[in-house]
Design a protein around this motif. Structure first.
Motif: not given
Length: 142
Positions: A67-72
């Motif tokens: 989630t953090l990686a894809t959410g910037g």
């Protein structure tokens, strides 16, 4: 980081935190106080419970990181997520592995003195709680 990603990451983080608090700091100490629960029975139950908890934690760690990686996400939540994931890996791969070896001996019938090895696991749990709280705050404010 987008507000949707932050909310999703926080949902995963606080579910993870709740599981750790409920199992490690409530269920586990109370289990050994229940009538009729012997040390071997408690250890057998604990082995099953912590195997399930650690599997759920691993899944939540992957979900948070994804989630953090894809959410910037900015660096702070990402670093905290990496730190808590690394701590979980050490806890399961090193600390729990040593505890499992001792539990095997107790469950095989050996009469062993009380062990202080559980203190390392408890220390990891306390550190994990602190990291998860910090991660939740960092993700919410990013």
């Amino acid at each position: 980081m987008s507000s949707g990603a932050a909310a999703t990451a926080n949902a995963f983080v606080f579910v993870w935190l709740g599981m750790v608090l409920a199992i490690s700091f409530m269920e586990t100490p109370l289990k050994f106080r229940a009538p009729g629960v012997t040390v071997p029975v408690g250890l057998g139950i604990g082995r099953l419970v912590f195997r399930a908890l650690n599997a759920a934690e691993a899944a939540l760690a992957v979900a948070v990181l994804a989630t953090l990686a894809t959410g910037g996400a900015p660096a702070a939540p990402t670093a905290l997520a990496a730190a808590v994931t690394a701590l979980l890996a050490v806890q399961v791969g090193v600390v729990r592995r040593r505890l499992t070896a001792r539990t095997d001996r107790v469950l095989a019938g050996e009469d062993l003195p009380r062990s202080r090895r559980h203190l390392a696991y408890v220390a990891c749990e306390v550190a994990k709680v602190a990291l998860l709280i910090a991660l939740g705050v960092a993700a919410a404010t990013s």
